[in-house]
Design an enzyme around this catalytic site. Structure first.
Site, PDB file in Angstrom:
ATOM      1  N   GLY A 144       6.109  -1.627  -6.919  1.00 15.58           N
ATOM      2  CA  GLY A 144       7.180  -1.379  -7.877  1.00 15.58           C
ATOM      3  C   GLY A 144       8.071  -2.614  -7.927  1.00 15.58           C
ATOM      4  CG  ASP A 145      10.948  -2.602 -10.606  1.00 14.94           C
ATOM      5  OD1 ASP A 145      10.382  -3.413 -11.339  1.00 14.94           O
ATOM      6  OD2 ASP A 145      11.081  -1.393 -10.893  1.00 14.94           O
ATOM      7  N   PRO A 185       0.820  -1.231   0.000  1.00 12.40           N
ATOM      8  CG  PRO A 185      -0.106  -1.120   2.145  1.00 12.40           C
ATOM      9  CD  PRO A 185       0.684  -2.011   1.241  1.00 12.40           C
ATOM     10  NE  ARG A 186       3.540   4.204   3.711  1.00 15.26           N
ATOM     11  CZ  ARG A 186       4.191   4.300   4.864  1.00 15.26           C
ATOM     12  NH1 ARG A 186       3.981   3.385   5.801  1.00 15.26           N
ATOM     13  NH2 ARG A 186       5.019   5.283   5.102  1.00 15.26           N
TER      14      ARG A 186
END
Ligand code: ADP
Ligand code: MG
Length: 524
Positions: free
Chosen positions: A221-222, A161-162
């Site tokens: 993201g990655d 969620p961040r």
């Protein structure tokens, strides 16, 4: 009726061939278009042909007008509810590519475009239900899936969620979850509670539990993918899980390099609405082999990388950009600009970089009879390090002499090795790189280049123009060793910070499985 019974019932109804059981003709109204249409179901599309209106003088003109709903653009078919007449509205969940922005450019991102058909004939509810089943079976078959009730093996969705600007929840709820449901793909959602959660989950869950999922989907993201893969890397049965649990990515982070690179390999356009395209690709995906890399540090720590090893200026920019997270993808540009404008010039990193050119490794592999077996001899409990073919056991061992290794001892501004073409949706860093080409693109810029030239390179990274800059050096390699010769320096592995120490990296060709559409892009 239980799901399995229902499936048997459907297969009895359509056996021996689906075509034989089609209740012909199927007629109805295509919502948004005039007239009555006849539906034909084939292996590639739903084809609607307009019926000439009875005794119409205009019939000749309208004869045979047709509308094709291609399965290439369709993730599923179902009935949708419309007040009292719920089961007659057949809906094809289509996601069509928008036209290209300009001639010669790739077509645009996908967007939802439903096809609604109100069935008039057959009139009886079982006949209508059968039409629906035949349509969804045809779509499922076109994707190489067994038709049947959805969700036998759900996807495990890990959502951070961040990540990015904190919109992963919204993106998943509004874009991906409905699309997965339309595609008949069940999922279990786990929202990470902190950094390290994904690593613990994948390291500590029983193998049977992990293998009860059809794949792992990262909504972040990655960094979260890196965390998850390193959870697997910490297990004794790591190889088995890497070979059986494919991963997919829904881009919700700041950079989304892996998602962008997989979509690029699939011929997709990467822009703002790329999340819909990525969710579509996930629904259409099959597990495809992709390269990973083993990173071994002098301290004895090891990591499984899926994207990049980054040392010097760009690692510093990556780390410094964290504080501008609220800007989304623009955070890297701002951090780069600030670093360039900072007084005192750019830091220089003295280091020894050695690499084994990919062609040399490939020629050597071709001579060795047992290398074609994709890193595996069936023993799934081997440590990852046993898959190395070109690096010495440890960093204290010298590199093999006369084996084609190239060494450069230089003052570097940056060294960055990439397994993928993109480092972000708008960063086409290693244009020739493919997700499964067995090559890691080791790139560097030596000290001495002017800030103006650096800025020029940075500004042309969106279309890969920096790759032609004289100061930008690149070697397609299978393995490399990086030994910092002065103290400290920023290091990132897959965008995540790592200690600055000597390290050696070997690409492990096609060790992982990525969920990506099978049709195009990735060579097999
Ligand atoms: P971004 O592209 O936005 O940086 P990443 O997927 O790279 O997104 O994740 C950023 C970082 O967030 C990673 O270091 C990851 O370990 C960490 N992380 C994962 N889950 C959480 C969470 N629930 N709260 C805070 N940080 C998290
Ligand atoms: Mg990150």
């Amino acid at each position: 009726m239980a799901a399995a019974d229902e499936e048997d019932e459907v297969s009895k109804m359509v056996a021996p061939s689906a075509a034989a059981a089609v209740p012909e003709p199927i007629r109805g109204h295509l919502i948004g278009r005039q007239g009555t249409w006849q539906l034909h179901i084939d292996a590639a599309a739903l084809r609607f042909v307009r019926q000439p209106p009875a005794a119409s003088k205009e019939s000749a003109k309208d004869d045979n007008e047709s509308f094709v709903c291609s399965f290439d653009d369709t993730v599923g078919v179902g009935f949708i509810s419309d007040g009292g007449c719920r089961s007659r509205y057949l809906c094809a969940f289509r996601y069509v590519r928008r036209p290209a922005a300009a001639p010669g450019r790739p077509s645009g991102p996908r967007q939802r475009s439903l096809v609604l058909f109100r069935i008039v004939q057959p009139a009886d509810p079982p006949g209508v239900a059968l039409v629906g089943r035949l349509c969804s079976q045809a779509v499922a078959r076109s994707m190489g899936r067994e038709p049947g009730p959805p969700g036998k093996r759900p996807l495990l969705v890990l959502l951070n969620p961040r990540s990015g600007q904190g919109r992963a929840d919204k993106l998943f709820r509004e874009t991906a979850a409905p699309l997965l449901e339309e595609a008949g793909l069940a999922h279990r959602l786990v929202r990470t509670e902190s950094a390290g959660h994904a690593t613990r989950l994948l390291r500590d869950s029983p193998a049977e539990e992990l293998l009860s999922y059809s794949g792992l989907v990262i909504v972040s993201g990655d960094g979260l993918l890196y965390e998850a893969l390193n959870g697997l890397a910490g297990r004794p049965d790591c190889l088995q899980l890497l070979r059986r649990l494919p991963f997919g990515v829904l881009p919700a982070g700041g950079g989304n390099a892996v998602a962008a690179s997989l979509a690029h390999a699939n011929g997709d356009c990467l822009d703002r609405d790329f999340a819909v395209t990525a969710a579509f690709n996930l629904a259409k995906a099959r597990p495809r082999p992709v390269d990973l890399a083993l990173v071994e540090a002098a301290s004895g720590a090891s990591y499984l990388a899926c994207l990049s090893v980054n040392y010097g200026l760009l690692a510093q920019v990556d780390l410094e950009s964290e504080r501008y997270r609220f800007l989304g993808g623009a955070r890297f540009a701002l951090a780069f600009g600030i670093r360039l404008a900072a007084p005192g010039g750019l830091r220089v990193y003295r280091a020894r970089l050695s690499y084994l050119p990919a062609e040399v490794a490939e020629a050597k592999d071709a001579e060795t009879a047992d290398v074609s077996n994709e890193n595996g001899d069936g023993n799934n409990r081997k440590p990852l390090a046993s898959l190395k073919r070109h690096l010495p056991a440890s960093l204290s061992d010298p590199l093999p002499s006369n084996a084609g290794w190239v060494t450069e001892e230089v003052d570097y501004l940056l060294v960055l090795a990439s397994l993928h073409s993109h480092l972000a949706t708008d960063n086409f860093y290693a244009p020739p790189c493919r997700p499964d080409d067995g090559r890691i693109y080791v790139t560097w810029v030596a000290a001495g280049v002017s800030k103006v030239d650096l800025l020029r390179m940075f500004l042309s990274v969106g279309d890969g123009g920096h790759f032609r800059a004289p100061a930008f050096c690149c070697a397609a390699a299978r393995a490399f060793r990086l030994e910092p010769l002065d103290d400290g320096g920023p290091v990132c592995i897959d965008g995540e910070t790592a200690p600055c120490e000597a390290m050696q990296v070997e690409l492990l060709p096609r060790l992982g499985l990525a969920l990506t559409p099978a049709r195009i892009g990735i060579t097999n």
